[in-house]
Write a protein that holds these residues in place. Structure first.
Motif, PDB file in Angstrom:
ATOM      1  N   PRO A 183       0.818  -1.213   0.000  1.00 31.33           N
ATOM      2  CA  PRO A 183       0.000   0.000   0.000  1.00 31.33           C
ATOM      3  C   PRO A 183       0.853   1.264   0.000  1.00 31.33           C
ATOM      4  N   PRO A 184       0.415   2.280  -0.740  1.00 30.25           N
ATOM      5  CA  PRO A 184       1.146   3.551  -0.745  1.00 30.25           C
ATOM      6  C   PRO A 184       0.965   4.283   0.577  1.00 30.25           C
ATOM      7  N   LYS A 185       1.811   5.254   0.802  1.00 30.82           N
ATOM      8  CA  LYS A 185       1.711   6.095   1.992  1.00 30.82           C
ATOM      9  C   LYS A 185       1.764   7.540   1.525  1.00 30.82           C
ATOM     10  N   GLY A 186       0.606   8.167   1.487  1.00 28.26           N
ATOM     11  CA  GLY A 186       0.534   9.512   0.932  1.00 28.26           C
ATOM     12  C   GLY A 186       0.898   9.475  -0.536  1.00 28.26           C
ATOM     13  N   SER A 187       1.870  10.274  -0.924  1.00 28.42           N
ATOM     14  CA  SER A 187       2.302  10.313  -2.325  1.00 28.42           C
ATOM     15  C   SER A 187       3.370   9.272  -2.628  1.00 28.42           C
ATOM     16  N   GLU A 188       3.800   8.532  -1.606  1.00 25.41           N
ATOM     17  CA  GLU A 188       4.864   7.543  -1.803  1.00 25.41           C
ATOM     18  C   GLU A 188       4.300   6.228  -2.321  1.00 25.41           C
ATOM     19  N   ASN A 189       4.917   5.717  -3.386  1.00 28.80           N
ATOM     20  CA  ASN A 189       4.591   4.398  -3.897  1.00 28.80           C
ATOM     21  C   ASN A 189       4.856   3.346  -2.818  1.00 28.80           C
ATOM     22  N   GLY A 190       4.082   2.247  -2.831  1.00 25.77           N
ATOM     23  CA  GLY A 190       4.221   1.217  -1.810  1.00 25.77           C
ATOM     24  C   GLY A 190       5.592   0.580  -1.765  1.00 25.77           C
ATOM     25  N   ILE A 191       6.236   0.428  -2.910  1.00 26.90           N
ATOM     26  CA  ILE A 191       7.596  -0.121  -2.930  1.00 26.90           C
ATOM     27  C   ILE A 191       8.558   0.866  -2.277  1.00 26.90           C
ATOM     28  N   GLN A 192       8.360   2.139  -2.544  1.00 29.05           N
ATOM     29  CA  GLN A 192       9.221   3.150  -1.929  1.00 29.05           C
ATOM     30  C   GLN A 192       9.057   3.158  -0.412  1.00 29.05           C
ATOM     31  N   VAL A 193       7.838   2.919   0.056  1.00 26.89           N
ATOM     32  CA  VAL A 193       7.594   2.871   1.499  1.00 26.89           C
ATOM     33  C   VAL A 193       8.431   1.758   2.134  1.00 26.89           C
ATOM     34  N   VAL A 194       8.430   0.574   1.506  1.00 25.76           N
ATOM     35  CA  VAL A 194       9.213  -0.544   2.034  1.00 25.76           C
ATOM     36  C   VAL A 194      10.704  -0.246   1.932  1.00 25.76           C
ATOM     37  N   ALA A 195      11.122   0.338   0.811  1.00 29.43           N
ATOM     38  CA  ALA A 195      12.536   0.685   0.650  1.00 29.43           C
ATOM     39  C   ALA A 195      12.987   1.645   1.747  1.00 29.43           C
ATOM     40  N   ASP A 196      12.143   2.614   2.076  1.00 23.49           N
ATOM     41  CA  ASP A 196      12.487   3.563   3.144  1.00 23.49           C
ATOM     42  C   ASP A 196      12.674   2.835   4.472  1.00 23.49           C
TER      43      ASP A 196
END
Length: 753
Positions: free
Chosen positions: A111-124
């Motif tokens: 799932p995304p978080k705000g404007s962040e793609n879901g993959i980017q959320v996990v990467a963070d």
């Protein structure tokens, strides 16, 4: 399910090689010109082996956290990689795409978080743990992008301007087609995708389904990742062509040399067991063949390290040591495939063995010293002059495995210190490097030459059994037991003994004791064994050699074992043939085949057969009962084989096989184009024992059936085989589908008319 094998047109492949400026493999390249040079093999974890088709933000983050809390990150395991199934795949039309034709993240799983793609959320999250994050892609462009003719970001071009009609290998989703890199906009498309990945924080990218026709894709991705300005490791998969090793070296940081290590043999779709011994043993030949092409610009990748979950790994403890030792000798990336949230303490200690990890991280590929029937020896020389050697026992009983300091390339010396990198103990040797190795196990030594006898170290002493040649059906055998002092110091009170099964008579006229064994000396005793006659097709008898000796205050005991198998001669009218290691037996109407073999399907044709020459013809019906079949692999095959000349494996036409497999039911495999390779398949049913097979020929039409009661017959398939000769050879066949592993099949009542 088999992964499809994609053919490649030689002319097209050659054109791509020329177009990309890459030459075919000859001498290994000294430096990768276009890849992001990797100083050491990467260490980390990937989702495919255990999580497989169901990655989610939750389970990926849990594995990344376990990588941190287990302490593995301190030993260099820093990559947490998401493999396939992170994107949305609705079906054969290909992955869903965004407005620029790039795959769309599965927002239910990530799932995304705000404007962040879901993959980017996990990467963070992964980055917050001090780790690096990896992702997966395949060559080409989605058919959905072509159907929608999506624009290519930053250009006036569209998907239809760059797409070909050639299918690309996306193993699980499908729906990808090729890209014509001579067209404007092609590189821009890959650049935009790489920019997106870089923006998400990707540190590692695996391109799967890579073959020779995809060299253009690999070059495009290599350039695209570089232009992002972010350091992103590029790994290629799988089963890459060694003839193009120079291309993989130039364009990437690592490359898979073979197929998947996973066995896909768990019950009801379970990930466990993750792998098998036979999957592991196939890597010995790969390591030997690919040794010239690894490091320091990039590394040969032998697939996931399946260590971490104890027995669920699918390997014994000794086999797990073998895998980690071989991968480390080969300087392979060590990417764990196990469930890190349930780490086995013993496995964790293996993974945290810094002596063994150091062997991997030296970045030096080992060469093969010995390629034996039941042993493998690999070695490499480190920068300080020490040799690292792995003595591998591939047999199912303890064995002595040996080499010499000279064979390792070491200089002459007064003595050699042998440090066992698993037990951390040190012995000394005058030059013979040997160990008694457990079944499927390894002795991994650092060998250091010295100018004096190694202080405080006991001599290396080993025990071996050597069987004299004999006819396979002979019940009288001779074996010599040898206790050898490999060191520079003597041992005392040496003794030998041999034991066997009830009913076997064991005798010797040799001395079995010695007061002293001098350095380099041996105590040797020859035993004569009379076996009890048996009507079993393959009568197996276990023997145990034992020895004892004294050095210093205590007594040391050694033992090695062996299994002696006696079969019966196969008589007329039958003949035998094997394109792999195999033995045969006959007892009345019962026939047996013990065979190895990698596969019985293109491009491999390895089998043992008991056959009747020229007995298959129009109107023939052939039947056989399968009493038992060894489960060496879910794809092990045993049954009826027909071909124009059964002794011409890999080339004779008119070829089909009606077989039973332990895990994939009943198969009718045939050669559809007459090139002597099985390439087509019908399948049905679930294996049971005993089973009966029946093959009926009418003209060039063949129908295969199976039965579980010799009464009700179930159709497997009917095929036309236009290359079938008027008369053909017909026989029983078996292959273990496990290179280096022998499987037995017992047949009965083989008839043809």
């Amino acid at each position: 399910m088999r992964k499809p094998i994609r053919g490649a047109l030689a002319a097209f492949a050659g054109a791509l090689l020329l177009a990309t400026g890459v030459t075919a493999a000859g001498a290994p390249a000294a430096q990768a010109a276009d890849s992001t040079t990797t100083a050491k093999p990467v260490l980390g974890w990937s989702s495919w082996s255990f999580i497989r088709r169901t990655p989610t933000a939750q389970n990926i983050e849990a594995q990344a956290k376990a990588l941190k809390t287990s302490g593995l990150v301190k030993d260099g395991f820093v990559y947490a990689n998401v493999d396939d199934f992170w994107y949305h795949c609705p079906g054969s039309q290909g992955p869903d795409v965004d407005q620029y034709g790039r795959w769309v993240t599965d927002e239910t799983a990530f799932p995304p978080k705000g404007s962040e793609n879901g993959i980017q959320v996990v990467a963070d999250y992964v980055h917050s743990l001090g780790l690096k994050f990896g992702l997966y892609v395949t060559p080409g462009i989605s058919k959905q992008a072509v159907a929608q003719n999506t624009p290519i970001k930053g250009t006036t071009y569209h998907a239809d301007d760059i797409a070909t009609t050639t299918d690309e290998a996306n193993y699980n989703c499908g729906g990808m087609v090729g890209i014509d890199y001579s067209k404007p906009g092609a590189q821009d498309f890959v650049n935009s995708w790489a920019d997106q990945f870089a923006g998400w924080g990707i540190d590692y990218l695996k391109i799967d389904g890579v073959g020779t026709p995809d060299i253009g894709d690999v070059r495009a991705w290599s350039q695209a990742l570089k232009q992002t300005g972010r350091s992103i490791h590029l790994e290629l998969s799988n089963n890459l062509d060694i003839n193009n090793a120079a291309a993989w070296q130039q364009l990437s940081d690592g490359w898979r040399t073979g197929g998947d290590i996973e066995c896909y043999c768990g019950p009801n779709g379970s990930s466990y067991p993750l792998t098998t011994w036979s999957s592991l043993t196939s890597r010995f030949d790969q390591v030997a063949a690919w040794a010239p092409y690894g490091g320091p610009a990039g590394y040969n990748d032998y697939d996931s390290l399946e260590i971490g979950n104890g027995a669920n790994d699918g390997l014994t403890l000794d086999e797990r040591k073998t895998q980690m030792s071989l991968w480390s000798l080969a300087a392979s990336p060590l990417i764990l495939g196990t469930d890190l949230t349930h780490l086995d303490p013993t496995d964790l200690s293996l993974l945290k063995n810094t002596d063994v990890l150091g062997v991997d991280q030296d970045g030096i590929d080992a060469r093969r010293i010995t390629d034996g029937a039941d042993s493998q020896v690999f070695a490499k020389t480190e920068k300080n002059g020490d040799a690292i050697v792995g003595l591998f026992n591939t047999a199912s009983a303890p064995r002595e495995v040996a080499t010499t300091a000279k064979a390792l390339g070491l200089p002459g010396a007064r003595d050699y210190a042998l440090t066992d990198l698993w037990s951390h103990g040190t012995t000394e040797s005058a030059g013979r490097i040997a160990a008694d190795v457990p079944p499927h196990g390894v002795a991994l030594f650092r060998v250091h030459p010295t100018h004096q006898v190694v202080r405080g170290a006991a001599p290396s002493v080993t025990l071996g059994l050597d069987w004299a040649p004999a006819a396979s059906d002979s019940t009288t055998r001779t074996v010599t037991a040898t206790l050898t002092d490999n060191g520079s110091r003597p041992v005392t009170d040496a003794a030998l003994a041999l034991t066997g099964p009830d009913g076997a008579t064991i005798s010797t006229t040799s001395p079995t004791r010695a007061r002293t064994l001098k350095p380099g000396g041996a105590l040797q005793a020859t035993y004569t064994i009379a076996l009890k006659p048996s009507d079993e097709l393959f009568a197996a008898s276990d023997f145990q050699g034992t020895a004892s000796y004294r050095f210093g205050p205590g007594t040391t005991h050694l033992d090695v074992g062996d299994t002696l198998t006696v079969n019966h001669a196969v008589g007329a009218p039958y003949k035998t043939y094997a394109s792999t290691t195999a033995s045969f037996s006959q007892s009345g109407t019962r026939l047996g085949i013990r065979a190895q073999g990698e596969d019985l399907y293109q491009p491999v044709d390895e089998y043992g057969t008991i056959y009747l020459p020229g007995a298959e013809h129009d109107g023939s019906t052939t039947t056989v009962k399968i009493d038992a079949q060894a489960n060496t692999s879910v794809w092990a095959k045993s049954g009826i084989m027909v071909r124009n000349d059964i002794t011409k494996a890999g080339s004779s036409a008119g070829y089909l096989a009606l077989v039973e497999t332990p895990g994939n039911g009943y198969l009718l495999d045939w050669d559809s184009n007459g090139d002597g390779q099985l390439d087509s398949q019908d399948s049905t049913g679930t294996a049971t024992y005993p089973s009966w097979l029946k093959l009926v020929r009418t003209g060039t039409s063949f129908s295969g059936y199976y039965s579980t009661d010799d009464s009700t017959w179930n159709l497997v398939g009917t095929i036309d085989l236009p290359t079938a000769a008027a008369t053909q050879d017909v026989g029983l066949t078996a292959t273990s589908h496990a290179a280096g592993t022998t499987g037995e099949t017992d047949f009965d009542s083989f008839t043809t008319n």
